[in-house]
Write a protein that holds these residues in place. Structure first.
Motif, PDB file in Angstrom:
ATOM      1  N   PRO A   1      28.670 101.373   9.611  1.00 18.33           N
ATOM      2  CA  PRO A   1      27.260 101.584   9.960  1.00 18.33           C
ATOM      3  C   PRO A   1      27.076 102.829  10.835  1.00 18.33           C
ATOM      4  N   THR A   2      25.953 103.435  10.675  1.00 17.54           N
ATOM      5  CA  THR A   2      25.634 104.635  11.447  1.00 17.54           C
ATOM      6  C   THR A   2      25.224 104.240  12.856  1.00 17.54           C
ATOM      7  N   LYS A   3      25.796 104.910  13.835  1.00 14.32           N
ATOM      8  CA  LYS A   3      25.404 104.663  15.213  1.00 14.32           C
ATOM      9  C   LYS A   3      24.099 105.390  15.504  1.00 14.32           C
ATOM     10  N   LEU A   4      23.365 104.859  16.464  1.00  9.05           N
ATOM     11  CA  LEU A   4      22.060 105.415  16.797  1.00  9.05           C
ATOM     12  C   LEU A   4      22.147 106.895  17.133  1.00  9.05           C
ATOM     13  N   ASP A   5      23.177 107.310  17.895  1.00  9.50           N
ATOM     14  CA  ASP A   5      23.251 108.711  18.295  1.00  9.50           C
ATOM     15  C   ASP A   5      23.656 109.628  17.150  1.00  9.50           C
ATOM     16  N   GLU A   6      24.054 109.049  16.027  1.00  8.99           N
ATOM     17  CA  GLU A   6      24.405 109.872  14.870  1.00  8.99           C
ATOM     18  C   GLU A   6      23.207 110.066  13.940  1.00  8.99           C
ATOM     19  N   MET A   7      22.172 109.277  14.153  1.00  2.71           N
ATOM     20  CA  MET A   7      21.000 109.378  13.274  1.00  2.71           C
ATOM     21  C   MET A   7      20.277 110.693  13.502  1.00  2.71           C
ATOM     22  N   LYS A   8      19.905 111.310  12.431  1.00  6.85           N
ATOM     23  CA  LYS A   8      19.087 112.511  12.527  1.00  6.85           C
ATOM     24  C   LYS A   8      17.630 112.061  12.669  1.00  6.85           C
ATOM     25  N   THR A   9      16.969 112.492  13.721  1.00  8.07           N
ATOM     26  CA  THR A   9      15.581 112.083  13.949  1.00  8.07           C
ATOM     27  C   THR A   9      14.673 113.299  13.877  1.00  8.07           C
ATOM     28  N   ASP A  10      15.022 114.217  13.002  1.00  5.44           N
ATOM     29  CA  ASP A  10      14.278 115.466  12.857  1.00  5.44           C
ATOM     30  C   ASP A  10      13.154 115.266  11.841  1.00  5.44           C
ATOM     31  N   ILE A  11      12.055 114.697  12.302  1.00  2.00           N
ATOM     32  CA  ILE A  11      10.906 114.429  11.441  1.00  2.00           C
ATOM     33  C   ILE A  11       9.978 115.631  11.473  1.00  2.00           C
ATOM     34  N   SER A  12       9.401 115.955  10.332  1.00  2.00           N
ATOM     35  CA  SER A  12       8.402 117.023  10.326  1.00  2.00           C
ATOM     36  C   SER A  12       7.182 116.579   9.539  1.00  2.00           C
ATOM     37  N   ILE A  13       6.056 117.174   9.909  1.00  2.00           N
ATOM     38  CA  ILE A  13       4.774 116.942   9.237  1.00  2.00           C
ATOM     39  C   ILE A  13       4.328 118.298   8.706  1.00  2.00           C
ATOM     40  N   TYR A  14       4.009 118.367   7.422  1.00  2.00           N
ATOM     41  CA  TYR A  14       3.627 119.654   6.841  1.00  2.00           C
ATOM     42  C   TYR A  14       2.598 119.446   5.742  1.00  2.00           C
ATOM     43  N   PRO A  15       1.796 120.428   5.348  1.00  2.00           N
ATOM     44  CA  PRO A  15       1.567 121.629   6.158  1.00  2.00           C
ATOM     45  C   PRO A  15       0.738 121.273   7.389  1.00  2.00           C
ATOM     46  N   ASN A  16       0.914 121.996   8.424  1.00  2.00           N
ATOM     47  CA  ASN A  16       0.171 121.753   9.668  1.00  2.00           C
ATOM     48  C   ASN A  16      -0.057 123.101  10.337  1.00  2.00           C
ATOM     49  N   PRO A  17      -1.283 123.607  10.333  1.00  2.00           N
ATOM     50  CA  PRO A  17      -2.551 122.951   9.950  1.00  2.00           C
ATOM     51  C   PRO A  17      -2.681 122.749   8.440  1.00  2.00           C
ATOM     52  N   SER A  18      -3.617 121.875   8.075  1.00  2.00           N
ATOM     53  CA  SER A  18      -3.832 121.502   6.680  1.00  2.00           C
ATOM     54  C   SER A  18      -5.321 121.335   6.420  1.00  2.00           C
ATOM     55  N   ILE A  21      -4.513 117.020   3.590  1.00  2.00           N
ATOM     56  CA  ILE A  21      -3.369 116.275   3.090  1.00  2.00           C
ATOM     57  C   ILE A  21      -2.132 116.683   3.889  1.00  2.00           C
ATOM     58  N   PHE A  22      -1.514 115.710   4.544  1.00  2.00           N
ATOM     59  CA  PHE A  22      -0.305 115.954   5.331  1.00  2.00           C
ATOM     60  C   PHE A  22       0.847 115.169   4.716  1.00  2.00           C
ATOM     61  N   ASN A  23       2.025 115.759   4.708  1.00  2.00           N
ATOM     62  CA  ASN A  23       3.233 115.097   4.217  1.00  2.00           C
ATOM     63  C   ASN A  23       4.166 114.837   5.386  1.00  2.00           C
ATOM     64  N   ILE A  24       4.835 113.686   5.356  1.00  2.00           N
ATOM     65  CA  ILE A  24       5.809 113.324   6.371  1.00  2.00           C
ATOM     66  C   ILE A  24       7.198 113.480   5.761  1.00  2.00           C
ATOM     67  N   ASP A  25       8.045 114.261   6.397  1.00  2.00           N
ATOM     68  CA  ASP A  25       9.423 114.422   5.958  1.00  2.00           C
ATOM     69  C   ASP A  25      10.328 113.732   6.972  1.00  2.00           C
ATOM     70  N   LEU A  26      10.960 112.649   6.555  1.00  2.00           N
ATOM     71  CA  LEU A  26      11.803 111.861   7.453  1.00  2.00           C
ATOM     72  C   LEU A  26      13.252 112.334   7.468  1.00  2.00           C
ATOM     73  N   LYS A  27      13.559 113.425   6.786  1.00  2.00           N
ATOM     74  CA  LYS A  27      14.891 114.051   6.832  1.00  2.00           C
ATOM     75  C   LYS A  27      16.016 113.074   6.549  1.00  2.00           C
ATOM     76  N   GLY A  28      15.901 112.351   5.458  1.00  2.00           N
ATOM     77  CA  GLY A  28      16.999 111.488   5.048  1.00  2.00           C
ATOM     78  C   GLY A  28      16.926 110.055   5.545  1.00  2.00           C
ATOM     79  N   TYR A  29      16.031 109.754   6.478  1.00  2.00           N
ATOM     80  CA  TYR A  29      15.882 108.386   6.949  1.00  2.00           C
ATOM     81  C   TYR A  29      15.245 107.558   5.844  1.00  2.00           C
ATOM     82  N   THR A  30      15.841 106.429   5.514  1.00  2.00           N
ATOM     83  CA  THR A  30      15.342 105.633   4.390  1.00  2.00           C
ATOM     84  C   THR A  30      14.866 104.243   4.804  1.00  2.00           C
TER      85      THR A  30
END
Length: 81
Positions: A1-18, A21-30
Motif C-alpha cells: 500500500p502507498t503511504k500517505l507521504d508518498e501520495m502525490k497531492t498535486d491537484i490542478s484546476i484548469y483553465p483558470n480563468p475560464s 467550464i473548469f476541469n479538475i486534474d487529480l494527477k493520478g489519484y483514483t
C-alpha cells in the motif's frame, strides 16, 4: 500500500480563468473525492464528484472550490470571466 507521504497531492484546476467550464486534474489519484464550489459570500453553489464543473449559469467573478478526499483537502480560487 502507498503511504500517505508518498501520495502525490498535486491537484490542478484548469483553465483558470475560464468562461465557466473548469476541469479538475487529480494527477493520478483514483480514490473517492468531493468537490464543492462557493461564491464570494460563502454560499454553496455546486457539490459534485465529477472532474468537470460548470459555472456557466453563474455571474463572472471569483469562486472558491474545496476538494476533499480521504487523504487530502485542497482549496482553490476560480476566476470566471
Amino acid at each position: 500500500p502507498t503511504k500517505l507521504d508518498e501520495m502525490k497531492t498535486d491537484i490542478s484546476i484548469y483553465p483558470n480563468p475560464s468562461n465557466g467550464i473548469f476541469n479538475i486534474d487529480l494527477k493520478g489519484y483514483t480514490g473517492d473525492f468531493n468537490a464543492e464550489v462557493f461564491d464570494i459570500s460563502g454560499r454553496s453553489l455546486v457539490k459534485t464528484k465529477d472532474l468537470r464543473i460548470n459555472l456557466s449559469p453563474y455571474p463572472s467573478g471569483v469562486y472558491f472550490i474545496f476538494i476533499n478526499s480521504n487523504i487530502l483537502t485542497n482549496k482553490f480560487s476560480l476566476i470566471k470571466l
